[in-house]
Write a protein that holds these residues in place. Structure first.
Motif, PDB file in Angstrom:
ATOM      1  N   PRO A 236       0.830  -1.213   0.000  1.00 12.33           N
ATOM      2  CA  PRO A 236       0.000   0.000   0.000  1.00 12.33           C
ATOM      3  C   PRO A 236       0.860   1.257   0.000  1.00 12.33           C
ATOM      4  N   ASP A 237       0.351   2.289  -0.674  1.00  7.52           N
ATOM      5  CA  ASP A 237       1.069   3.554  -0.734  1.00  7.52           C
ATOM      6  C   ASP A 237       0.951   4.342   0.562  1.00  7.52           C
ATOM      7  N   ASP A 238      -0.077   4.057   1.324  1.00  7.72           N
ATOM      8  CA  ASP A 238      -0.284   4.765   2.590  1.00  7.72           C
ATOM      9  C   ASP A 238       0.826   4.383   3.576  1.00  7.72           C
ATOM     10  N   ILE A 239       1.502   5.401   4.112  1.00  6.11           N
ATOM     11  CA  ILE A 239       2.612   5.132   5.039  1.00  6.11           C
ATOM     12  C   ILE A 239       2.123   4.397   6.278  1.00  6.11           C
ATOM     13  N   ASP A 240       0.896   4.701   6.727  1.00  7.66           N
ATOM     14  CA  ASP A 240       0.377   4.072   7.950  1.00  7.66           C
ATOM     15  C   ASP A 240       0.072   2.598   7.745  1.00  7.66           C
ATOM     16  N   LEU A 241      -0.023   2.128   6.488  1.00  9.15           N
ATOM     17  CA  LEU A 241      -0.340   0.725   6.213  1.00  9.15           C
ATOM     18  C   LEU A 241       0.838  -0.027   5.606  1.00  9.15           C
ATOM     19  N   ASN A 242       1.834   0.678   5.128  1.00  7.57           N
ATOM     20  CA  ASN A 242       2.947   0.027   4.434  1.00  7.57           C
ATOM     21  C   ASN A 242       3.873  -0.669   5.445  1.00  7.57           C
ATOM     22  N   PRO A 243       4.147  -1.964   5.250  1.00 13.98           N
ATOM     23  CA  PRO A 243       5.059  -2.653   6.184  1.00 13.98           C
ATOM     24  C   PRO A 243       6.527  -2.280   6.002  1.00 13.98           C
ATOM     25  N   LEU A 244       6.859  -1.564   4.904  1.00 18.72           N
ATOM     26  CA  LEU A 244       8.259  -1.224   4.621  1.00 18.72           C
ATOM     27  C   LEU A 244       8.541   0.212   5.047  1.00 18.72           C
ATOM     28  N   SER A 245       9.608   0.371   5.815  1.00 19.91           N
ATOM     29  CA  SER A 245      10.069   1.687   6.252  1.00 19.91           C
ATOM     30  C   SER A 245      11.517   1.852   5.793  1.00 19.91           C
ATOM     31  N   VAL A 246      11.794   2.960   5.097  1.00 19.63           N
ATOM     32  CA  VAL A 246      13.133   3.216   4.563  1.00 19.63           C
ATOM     33  C   VAL A 246      13.652   4.514   5.160  1.00 19.63           C
ATOM     34  N   GLU A 247      14.811   4.439   5.776  1.00 20.89           N
ATOM     35  CA  GLU A 247      15.472   5.613   6.353  1.00 20.89           C
ATOM     36  C   GLU A 247      16.877   5.702   5.741  1.00 20.89           C
TER      37      GLU A 247
ATOM     38  N   ARG B 138       4.083  -8.338   8.679  1.00 22.08           N
ATOM     39  CA  ARG B 138       3.477  -7.521   7.626  1.00 22.08           C
ATOM     40  C   ARG B 138       2.642  -6.381   8.192  1.00 22.08           C
ATOM     41  N   ARG B 139       2.848  -6.057   9.428  1.00 24.26           N
ATOM     42  CA  ARG B 139       2.183  -4.890   9.980  1.00 24.26           C
ATOM     43  C   ARG B 139       2.981  -3.634   9.625  1.00 24.26           C
ATOM     44  N   ARG B 140       2.458  -2.495  10.018  1.00 28.68           N
ATOM     45  CA  ARG B 140       3.113  -1.225   9.680  1.00 28.68           C
ATOM     46  C   ARG B 140       4.523  -1.182  10.296  1.00 28.68           C
ATOM     47  N   GLY B 141       5.508  -0.888   9.415  1.00 30.35           N
ATOM     48  CA  GLY B 141       6.885  -0.802   9.877  1.00 30.35           C
ATOM     49  C   GLY B 141       7.497  -2.130  10.258  1.00 30.35           C
ATOM     50  N   ALA B 142       6.928  -3.241   9.767  1.00 28.26           N
ATOM     51  CA  ALA B 142       7.491  -4.549  10.110  1.00 28.26           C
ATOM     52  C   ALA B 142       8.876  -4.744   9.507  1.00 28.26           C
ATOM     53  N   ILE B 143       9.132  -4.101   8.374  1.00 24.32           N
ATOM     54  CA  ILE B 143      10.431  -4.201   7.696  1.00 24.32           C
ATOM     55  C   ILE B 143      11.056  -2.809   7.667  1.00 24.32           C
ATOM     56  N   ALA B 144      12.308  -2.715   8.065  1.00 22.86           N
ATOM     57  CA  ALA B 144      13.003  -1.428   8.098  1.00 22.86           C
ATOM     58  C   ALA B 144      14.309  -1.535   7.326  1.00 22.86           C
ATOM     59  N   VAL B 145      14.493  -0.608   6.384  1.00 23.89           N
ATOM     60  CA  VAL B 145      15.749  -0.497   5.637  1.00 23.89           C
ATOM     61  C   VAL B 145      16.406   0.814   6.057  1.00 23.89           C
ATOM     62  N   THR B 146      17.595   0.711   6.616  1.00 21.74           N
ATOM     63  CA  THR B 146      18.291   1.890   7.155  1.00 21.74           C
ATOM     64  C   THR B 146      19.671   1.978   6.528  1.00 21.74           C
TER      65      THR B 146
ATOM     66  N   LEU C 291      17.161  -9.874   0.301  1.00 24.62           N
ATOM     67  CA  LEU C 291      16.990  -9.558   1.719  1.00 24.62           C
ATOM     68  C   LEU C 291      15.565  -9.098   2.016  1.00 24.62           C
ATOM     69  N   LEU C 292      14.976  -8.308   1.121  1.00 19.29           N
ATOM     70  CA  LEU C 292      13.601  -7.845   1.345  1.00 19.29           C
ATOM     71  C   LEU C 292      12.604  -8.996   1.238  1.00 19.29           C
ATOM     72  N   ASP C 293      12.808  -9.892   0.259  1.00 15.96           N
ATOM     73  CA  ASP C 293      11.927 -11.061   0.167  1.00 15.96           C
ATOM     74  C   ASP C 293      12.003 -11.902   1.433  1.00 15.96           C
ATOM     75  N   ASN C 294      13.209 -12.111   1.929  1.00 14.14           N
ATOM     76  CA  ASN C 294      13.383 -12.897   3.148  1.00 14.14           C
ATOM     77  C   ASN C 294      12.735 -12.200   4.339  1.00 14.14           C
ATOM     78  N   ALA C 295      12.872 -10.861   4.405  1.00 14.59           N
ATOM     79  CA  ALA C 295      12.265 -10.124   5.516  1.00 14.59           C
ATOM     80  C   ALA C 295      10.747 -10.166   5.447  1.00 14.59           C
ATOM     81  N   LEU C 296      10.191 -10.017   4.256  1.00 16.18           N
ATOM     82  CA  LEU C 296       8.725 -10.060   4.120  1.00 16.18           C
ATOM     83  C   LEU C 296       8.172 -11.434   4.461  1.00 16.18           C
ATOM     84  N   ARG C 297       8.921 -12.465   4.100  1.00 20.01           N
ATOM     85  CA  ARG C 297       8.465 -13.830   4.351  1.00 20.01           C
ATOM     86  C   ARG C 297       8.359 -14.122   5.852  1.00 20.01           C
ATOM     87  N   HIS C 298       9.259 -13.558   6.650  1.00 23.07           N
ATOM     88  CA  HIS C 298       9.290 -13.877   8.074  1.00 23.07           C
ATOM     89  C   HIS C 298       8.691 -12.788   8.955  1.00 23.07           C
ATOM     90  N   SER C 299       8.207 -11.683   8.366  1.00 17.45           N
ATOM     91  CA  SER C 299       7.680 -10.581   9.170  1.00 17.45           C
ATOM     92  C   SER C 299       6.193 -10.760   9.426  1.00 17.45           C
TER      93      SER C 299
END
Length: 563
Positions: free
Chosen positions: A412-423, A459-467, A449-457
C-alpha cells in the motif's frame, strides 16, 4: 679483545719481564745497577700500561668484532718499541740477548699491517742489529765475523717470522670473515625458520620422552591453553598441563611403540575428553627423531596439532567448491531444454481452450519460471572474471530498489499501512561519496533480503526497516524485520548454500547475497537485535566508501528518504 689489545697486554708483560731480568742479574750475577737500563725499562712499562688502559677505555668504540684502531696508533707503537729496544741494546750490550725482544714489533707489524710494512719493519730491525754489531766491534774489538753473522741470522729469522706470520694472519682474517658471514646467514636462516613456524596455522611442538616441551609455536600453545590460564613459555612439562593430559598419554604411547599412524590420531583436549562442548578435539601427527647431541637412546618427538574443526571446515569448503562446479555445469545444461519447454508450453497455452487444460499450462509456466530463477541464482555466483566497476550513488540505488520492490509486491502507498520503512541518511558531508558495486547485483542483494524479511515478518506497519547510515570511511545498510528471532542452532548455517528452513526453499538467497557482497569488498552478517527491540532480525551490509566523481544522473538528489 682484538689483536691490538693482545699486543698491548703483551708489551706490559714484556716490560715487567725486562725489569725482572735486571733484578735477577743484580741479585745473582752482581752486574751492578744500571740507572739508564732501569730508567728505560720503567719508561717502557709505563708507556705499555698507559696504552693498555687507553685500549680498554676505548673498548666500547672498538669492540672485539670491530676493526683494529687507526693506523697511526700501532705504527707509533712499533716505532716506540724499536727505539726502546735499540737504546736498551746499546746500554746493556748483547750479553742479555736483547735482540730477541725485536720479535715483538715484527710480529705486531706482520699481524696488523700489510706484508710490505712488515717487511720494512723486519729490515729496520736487521739494520739496527747490524749497526749494533758494528758499534760493538768498533769499541770492544770482538770477532767481526761472529758479530755480523749473529746479527744477519737474527735478521733473517725475523724476515721469515714476518712472512709466515703475515700469511697466517691473512688466512685467519679470511677465515674470520667467512665465519662471520656464515654466522650471519645461519642467524638469518634461524630467524626465517622461526618466523615461518610461528606463522603457520598448524601447531608444532618438540617433546622429549620425559614430556618436556622444548619448543612450540603460538598455534600449538593456543590449542593447549585454557581460556582462564595461559600456558608458560617453553620449556615446560606437558604432563602438568591439565588440558593436555590426553595428548601426553597419546604421545607417551607413541614413544613406547615407536610408530604413529600416518593419517594422524584424534585426541580430545580439556573438557572435550569428558564430552563437554567447551573443549576441542585435535588431529595429532608425530614424527620421532634421534637427537645426536643427547645421550644414547634419547628420542625427540615433533608433534603437529590441528584443530579438527578447521579440518572439517576445510573439507566442507572443498565439497562446496566441487558442488559449485557441478551445479554450474548442470545449470548450463538445463538452460536450453528449459527454454524449449517454456516456448512449447506458451504455444500450447495459446491453442487450448480456457478450462482445466489451460490451468495445467499455467502450472507448467509457473514451475518453469521457478526453475529459471534457480538457474539464474546458480549462474550468478559462478566464478568468473571480475569486471571493472564504477562508483555508484548508494542512496539512489537503495531508494529506487525499495520503490520497485514495493510496486512488485503491491504494498500500500499509505505510510500508515505500508510494512516497509526506509530511512536513508542525508549527511551533506558525504554527498560526493560512493561505493563500488554493480547496480544489478546490488538490486539482487536487496531484493533477496527484502523477500526474506517479508516472508518472516508480521506484515504490519513498519514490520520491515531499511536503514542506510554513514560512518567514517564506510556505509552500513541494515535490513531488519519483526519476525521471530533466528534460533541459535540455525544461525551458523544462514549463509550456507542449499540450507533453508522452508520445505520449498532452495537455500540460495542469503548465500548469493554473501557471495556478491564479498565479490565487491563488502561484508554481510546477521545480527540479533537487543532484547526489547521490535525488529529482532537484522542483516547488516558494510561497504568501504571512497570520494568519487559521479555522473550527473548518479549524483542527482535521490527521491524522498522516507517510504
Amino acid at each position: 679483545m682484538h689483536l691490538f689489545g693482545i699486543f698491548a697486554l703483551a708489551r706490559v708483560l714484556l716490560g715487567l719481564l725486562l725489569l725482572l731480568v735486571e733484578v735477577l742479574l743484580e741479585l745473582y750475577a752482581h752486574t751492578g745497577i744500571s740507572i739508564l737500563a732501569w730508567g728505560l725499562c720503567s719508561a717502557y712499562v709505563a708507556a705499555a700500561v698507559g696504552l693498555l688502559r687507553w685500549q680498554r677505555r676505548t673498548s666500547t668504540t672498538y669492540p672485539h668484532t670491530a676493526p683494529i684502531p687507526p693506523k697511526h696508533w700501532w705504527l707509533w707503537t712499533v716505532g716506540v718499541d724499536l727505539l726502546a729496544f735499540t737504546f736498551l741494546l746499546q746500554v746493556v750490550g748483547t750479553g742479555q740477548n736483547i735482540a730477541a725482544m725485536f720479535a715483538m714489533p715484527v710480529l705486531m707489524a706482520a699481524m696488523l699491517a700489510r706484508r710490505r710494512t712488515a717487511m720494512a719493519v723486519a729490515a729496520a730491525v736487521t739494520l739496527i742489529l747490524l749497526g749494533s754489531a758494528w758499534i760493538e766491534w768498533m769499541h770492544s774489538g770482538g770477532v767481526a765475523a761472529v758479530l755480523f753473522t749473529q746479527a744477519g741470522v737474527t735478521g733473517s729469522g725475523l724476515f721469515l717470522v714476518a712472512m709466515l706470520t703475515g700469511d697466517l694472519a691473512s688466512r685467519l682474517a679470511r677465515q674470520e670473515q667467512a665465519t662471520r658471514s656464515s654466522i650471519g646467514l645461519a642467524r638469518q636462516q634461524v630467524a626465517l625458520n622461526r618466523l615461518m613456524i610461528d606463522e603457520i596455522p598448524e601447531g608444532v611442538m618438540v617433546i622429549d620422552q620425559q614430556g618436556l616441551v622444548r619448543a612450540g609455536n603460538p598455534a600449538a600453545l593456543g590449542l593447549l591453553a585454557d581460556k582462564d590460564s595461559p600456558l608458560p613459555s617453553p620449556p615446560f612439562l606437558l604432563p602438568r598441563i591439565a588440558e593436555a593430559r590426553g595428548l601426553w598419554q597419546a604421545v607417551e604411547d607413541g614413544f613406547r611403540s615407536g610408530v604413529w599412524p600416518s593419517s594422524g590420531r584424534d585426541v580430545a583436549l580439556g573438557q572435550a575428553a569428558i564430552g563437554s562442548a567447551e573443549g576441542r578435539t585435535v588431529r595429532v601427527r608425530m614424527r620421532m627423531t634421534r637427537d645426536h647431541g643427547m645421550e644414547a637412546g634419547q628420542v625427540l618427538g615433533v608433534v603437529f596439532l590441528e584443530d579438527l574443526r578447521a579440518i572439517q571446515a576445510r573439507v566442507r569448503q572443498e565439497r562446496l567448491a566441487a558442488m559449485g562446479r557441478v551445479s554450474t555445469g548442470i545449470a548450463h545444461e538445463i538452460r536450453n531444454p528449459l527454454a524449449a519447454i517454456a516456448q512449447a508450453n506458451a504455444l500450447l497455452h495459446e491453442d487450448v481452450p480456457p478450462g482445466p487444460q489451460q490451468r495445467l499450462t499455467q502450472i507448467v509456466s509457473d514451475n518453469v519460471e521457478r526453475l529459471r530463477r534457480t538457474v539464474d541464482d546458480i549462474m550468478e555466483v559462478a566464478p568468473g572474471r571480475m569486471q571493472a566497476v564504477m562508483p555508484i550513488d548508494l542512496r539512489t540505488q537503495v531508494q529506487s530498489a525499495c520503490l520497485e520492490w514495493s510496486r512488485i509486491h503491491a504494498l500500500p502507498d499509505d505510510i500508515d499501512l505500508n510494512p516497509l520503512s526506509v530511512e536513508i541518511g542525508m549527511d551533506r558531508s558525504v554527498h560526493e561519496w560512493a561505493v563500488r558495486f554493480d547496480p544489478d547485483h546490488l538490486h539482487r542483494v536487496l531484493v533477496n533480503l527484502l523477500d526474506n524479511a517479508l516472508r518472516h515478518s508480521t506484515r504490519r506497519r513498519g514490520a520491515i526497516a531499511v536503514t542506510l547510515d554513514w560512518l567514517p570511511g564506510k556505509a552500513e545498510l541494515c535490513v531488519a524485520n519483526d519476525g521471530l528471532p533466528v534460533e541459535p542452532e540455525v544461525e551458523p548455517y544462514l549463509f550456507e548454500p542449499f540450507f533453508s528452513t522452508r520445505s520449498r526453499g532452495m537455500g540460495l538467497g542469503l548465500y548469493i547475497c554473501r557471495e556478491l557482497c564479498e565479490r565487491y569488498g563488502a561484508t554481510i552478517e546477521y545480527r540479533a537485535a537487543e532484547p526489547g527491540a521490535r525488529r529482532h532480525n537484522q542483516f547488516l551490509i558494510t561497504w568501504p566508501c571512497e570520494p568519487a566523481l559521479l555522473s550527473a544522473n548518479e549524483s542527482a538528489e535521490p527521491p524522498s528518504p522516507r517510504l
